[in-house]
Design a protein around this motif. Structure first.
Motif, mmCIF file in Angstrom:
data_model
loop_
_atom_site.group_PDB
_atom_site.id
_atom_site.type_symbol
_atom_site.label_atom_id
_atom_site.label_comp_id
_atom_site.label_asym_id
_atom_site.label_seq_id
_atom_site.Cartn_x
_atom_site.Cartn_y
_atom_site.Cartn_z
ATOM 1 N N ASN A 259 0.860 -1.177 0.000
ATOM 2 C CA ASN A 259 0.000 0.000 0.000
ATOM 3 C C ASN A 259 0.901 1.233 0.000
ATOM 4 O O ASN A 259 1.522 1.568 1.032
ATOM 5 N N LEU A 260 0.996 1.911 -1.140
ATOM 6 C CA LEU A 260 1.932 3.025 -1.282
ATOM 7 C C LEU A 260 1.571 4.210 -0.396
ATOM 8 O O LEU A 260 2.435 5.039 -0.091
ATOM 9 N N ARG A 261 0.319 4.312 0.018
ATOM 10 C CA ARG A 261 -0.110 5.429 0.863
ATOM 11 C C ARG A 261 -0.257 5.032 2.331
ATOM 12 O O ARG A 261 -0.757 5.821 3.131
ATOM 13 N N GLY A 262 0.151 3.834 2.695
ATOM 14 C CA GLY A 262 0.010 3.362 4.069
ATOM 15 C C GLY A 262 1.143 3.834 4.963
ATOM 16 O O GLY A 262 2.129 4.451 4.526
ATOM 17 N N ASP A 263 0.997 3.534 6.251
ATOM 18 C CA ASP A 263 2.004 3.933 7.238
ATOM 19 C C ASP A 263 3.310 3.168 7.056
ATOM 20 O O ASP A 263 4.391 3.686 7.381
ATOM 21 N N PHE A 264 3.226 1.942 6.535
ATOM 22 C CA PHE A 264 4.445 1.153 6.321
ATOM 23 C C PHE A 264 5.369 1.827 5.311
ATOM 24 O O PHE A 264 6.576 1.982 5.550
ATOM 25 N N MET A 265 4.812 2.261 4.189
ATOM 26 C CA MET A 265 5.631 2.909 3.164
ATOM 27 C C MET A 265 6.081 4.296 3.603
ATOM 28 O O MET A 265 7.175 4.745 3.241
ATOM 29 N N LYS A 266 5.279 4.982 4.401
ATOM 30 C CA LYS A 266 5.702 6.294 4.906
ATOM 31 C C LYS A 266 6.938 6.158 5.783
ATOM 32 O O LYS A 266 7.898 6.919 5.648
ATOM 33 N N GLN A 267 6.919 5.164 6.666
ATOM 34 C CA GLN A 267 8.076 4.957 7.535
ATOM 35 C C GLN A 267 9.267 4.430 6.757
ATOM 36 O O GLN A 267 10.418 4.804 7.041
ATOM 37 N N LEU A 268 9.024 3.579 5.761
ATOM 38 C CA LEU A 268 10.129 3.053 4.961
ATOM 39 C C LEU A 268 10.786 4.154 4.139
ATOM 40 O O LEU A 268 12.005 4.134 3.927
ATOM 41 N N ARG A 269 9.999 5.120 3.675
ATOM 42 C CA ARG A 269 10.582 6.270 2.955
ATOM 43 C C ARG A 269 11.434 7.120 3.876
ATOM 44 O O ARG A 269 12.432 7.712 3.437
ATOM 45 N N ARG A 270 11.032 7.212 5.151
ATOM 46 C CA ARG A 270 11.876 7.959 6.096
ATOM 47 C C ARG A 270 13.182 7.222 6.352
ATOM 48 O O ARG A 270 14.241 7.855 6.466
ATOM 49 N N ASN A 271 13.131 5.901 6.452
ATOM 50 C CA ASN A 271 14.349 5.137 6.688
ATOM 51 C C ASN A 271 15.262 5.114 5.467
ATOM 52 O O ASN A 271 16.493 5.161 5.613
ATOM 53 N N ILE A 272 14.673 5.020 4.273
ATOM 54 C CA ILE A 272 15.453 4.968 3.036
ATOM 55 C C ILE A 272 14.960 6.107 2.137
ATOM 56 O O ILE A 272 13.970 5.944 1.407
ATOM 57 N N PRO A 273 15.578 7.281 2.177
ATOM 58 C CA PRO A 273 15.073 8.421 1.396
ATOM 59 C C PRO A 273 15.091 8.189 -0.113
ATOM 60 O O PRO A 273 14.263 8.741 -0.837
ATOM 61 N N SER A 274 16.031 7.376 -0.620
ATOM 62 C CA SER A 274 16.145 7.133 -2.063
ATOM 63 C C SER A 274 15.369 5.896 -2.496
ATOM 64 O O SER A 274 15.718 5.267 -3.490
ATOM 65 N N LEU A 275 14.309 5.547 -1.758
ATOM 66 C CA LEU A 275 13.583 4.305 -2.035
ATOM 67 C C LEU A 275 12.905 4.315 -3.403
ATOM 68 O O LEU A 275 12.899 3.303 -4.106
ATOM 69 N N GLU A 276 12.326 5.443 -3.785
ATOM 70 C CA GLU A 276 11.551 5.520 -5.021
ATOM 71 C C GLU A 276 12.340 6.065 -6.204
ATOM 72 O O GLU A 276 11.748 6.435 -7.219
ATOM 73 N N GLU A 277 13.665 6.115 -6.066
ATOM 74 C CA GLU A 277 14.495 6.511 -7.201
ATOM 75 C C GLU A 277 14.502 5.392 -8.245
ATOM 76 O O GLU A 277 14.403 4.204 -7.899
ATOM 77 N N PRO A 278 14.599 5.726 -9.532
ATOM 78 C CA PRO A 278 14.549 4.676 -10.568
ATOM 79 C C PRO A 278 15.730 3.710 -10.524
ATOM 80 O O PRO A 278 15.621 2.576 -10.996
ATOM 81 N N TRP A 279 16.842 4.122 -9.954
ATOM 82 C CA TRP A 279 18.017 3.254 -9.903
ATOM 83 C C TRP A 279 18.064 2.397 -8.643
ATOM 84 O O TRP A 279 18.966 1.550 -8.510
ATOM 85 N N PHE A 280 17.130 2.579 -7.718
ATOM 86 C CA PHE A 280 17.227 1.891 -6.433
ATOM 87 C C PHE A 280 16.982 0.392 -6.634
ATOM 88 O O PHE A 280 15.974 -0.012 -7.228
ATOM 89 N N PRO A 281 17.865 -0.479 -6.109
ATOM 90 C CA PRO A 281 17.781 -1.934 -6.395
ATOM 91 C C PRO A 281 16.790 -2.670 -5.489
ATOM 92 O O PRO A 281 17.166 -3.518 -4.686
ATOM 93 N N LEU A 282 15.504 -2.368 -5.619
ATOM 94 C CA LEU A 282 14.474 -3.056 -4.848
ATOM 95 C C LEU A 282 13.180 -3.028 -5.652
ATOM 96 O O LEU A 282 12.786 -1.978 -6.183
ATOM 97 N N ASN A 283 12.515 -4.178 -5.745
ATOM 98 C CA ASN A 283 11.280 -4.299 -6.511
ATOM 99 C C ASN A 283 10.083 -4.100 -5.579
ATOM 100 O O ASN A 283 9.913 -4.852 -4.619
#
Length: 411
Positions: free
Chosen positions: A223-247
């Motif tokens: 869920n891109l708008r959930g609390d899990f992704m909000k916290q994960l974006r804080r932990n990894i600021p470059s999470l949604e960059e096109p080069w980031f190695p995570l699917n």
């Protein structure tokens, strides 16, 4: 009604800002306190405008919550000095006062831990600056090697190491074995558990990319708008960059991978994973179940109609009584990674926390008994009482069990 009355009394006292002449004539401490209070009012107004958006009921509720937190600070109870917008928003969703007190206590502990860590870091920095470097020169023309002197090797920057690890993770996306992290359990967790699961996911990504043979990690049902992704974006600021190695997928794993290769790892099933399959795609549920202990992963695997397996923990480890066999995802992925390259269960299960094992409990009890003689007497007294079964002692019970039908007493 008492806390409501105290809030309004506090409102009357705090709204009276002292005049400028009295502040100037008084001590500078009063001046700083007044400036701090005015700045807090400005910050609170900004938060109210951002959260309420001209809604009168929400604004009234938020102002009462702010006054309640300020009263807790003045009374000396556990409350943080500052709260951001997300924390105020979550505080508004808590209905009972006990829930709000627990959440504010958690924020206060986190704030104090950061302050202590910052103070320790500053103390170490001052100690390092004040300490004089040791110069052990045999001759005046000798060269010194060390942190503040010359070095034999070139320095590798942190960014270079980070790029190297990311390149290894990118190679795993192309050539590595896939593994799925099921992120569909957010609705079954409270906020603290969701934050903890995002922290575990951060550790999973970091541990996987530095491994010799990393996995191709796929986060499904996100869920891109959930609390899990909000916290994960804080932990990894470059999470949604096109080069980031995570699917990251919002789809289910059934829409991405073939169903016959999927294996759901859940501790609630009966079948054990005896051997690692390099062609299988293992699924690990991203859930922290401190509050909810229901077998949700087992139910979901049955609904999806895929294979299930659990780790053979009882075969290789002696589990401590009362310890749960539910492992975190930051333990499961390193176990699977080591099992993939070695095939040795004893080597792979070294990632399990030692506190869950019987050996750790025994060592802790031995340490307590060694340091406390009274505790030793109490333990042996309790054991002697428990050994008596149905009015017979342990010795009498052994003697009675040895008798057979051919004994003289039984004829």
């Amino acid at each position: 009604m008492y806390w409501v009355r105290s809030i309004f009394n506090h409102l009357k006292t705090q709204r009276k800002i002292p005049p400028v002449q009295k502040v100037v004539n008084s001590n500078s401490m009063i001046l700083n306190q007044s400036y701090r209070f005015i700045s807090q009012l400005d910050e609170s107004d900004k938060i109210i405008q951002e959260l309420c958006k001209n809604d009168a009921e929400l604004e009234k509720k938020l102002r009462i919550l702010m006054l309640e937190v300020e009263v807790m600070r003045q009374d000396g109870r556990y409350a943080p000095n500052s709260l951001n917008t997300n924390q105020w928003q979550h505080l508004m969703t808590l209905h009972s006062r006990n829930q709000r007190n627990n959440y504010l206590t958690y924020l206060w502990k986190t704030e104090k831990a950061r302050e202590n860590q910052k103070a320790k870091k500053e103390a170490r920095r001052k100690e390092f600056e004040e300490s004089k470097p040791e110069e052990n020169k045999e001759f005046p023309d000798d060269l010194l090697y060390g942190l503040t002197h010359q070095a034999l090797f070139l320095r590798i920057r942190d960014q270079s190491i980070n790029n190297f690890d990311n390149y290894r993770a990118l190679q795993a996306i192309k050539y590595g074995q896939p593994v799925v992290i099921d992120c569909s359990y957010e609705e079954h967790m409270v906020l603290r558990e969701t934050v903890n699961s995002a922290k575990q996911m951060t550790f999973v990504f970091g541990d996987n990319r530095i491994h010799k043979d990393p996995f191709d990690i796929h986060m499904c049902n996100v869920n891109l708008r959930g609390d899990f992704m909000k916290q994960l974006r804080r932990n990894i600021p470059s999470l949604e960059e096109p080069w980031f190695p995570l699917n990251i997928h919002t789809k289910s794993y059934l829409d991405i991978f073939p169903k016959d290769k999927l294996v759901y790892l859940t501790p609630h099933c009966r079948e054990e994973l005896t051997k690692f399959d390099h062609d299988a795609i293992y699924i690990v549920g991203c859930m922290v179940d401190k509050v909810n202990n229901e077998p949700l992963s087992l139910a979901k695997a049955k609904r999806d109609g895929i294979k299930m397996a659990k780790l053979p923990l009882d075969r290789f480890l002696e589990w401590a009584p009362g310890s749960k066999k539910n492992l975190n995802i930051n333990h499961m992925i390193p176990i699977l990674s080591d099992l993939k390259i070695s095939g040795d269960w004893e080597f792979a299960l070294r990632h399990i926390p030692r506190r869950k094992l019987m050996e750790t409990k025994i060592l802790a009890m031995q340490k307590k008994i060694k340091n406390n003689a009274l505790l030793k007497e109490d333990i042996f007294r309790n054991l002697s009482l428990k050994s008596k079964v149905k009015g017979f002692s342990l010795k009498e019970k052994k003697l009675r069990s040895r008798k057979s039908l051919y004994d003289d007493d039984n004829v």
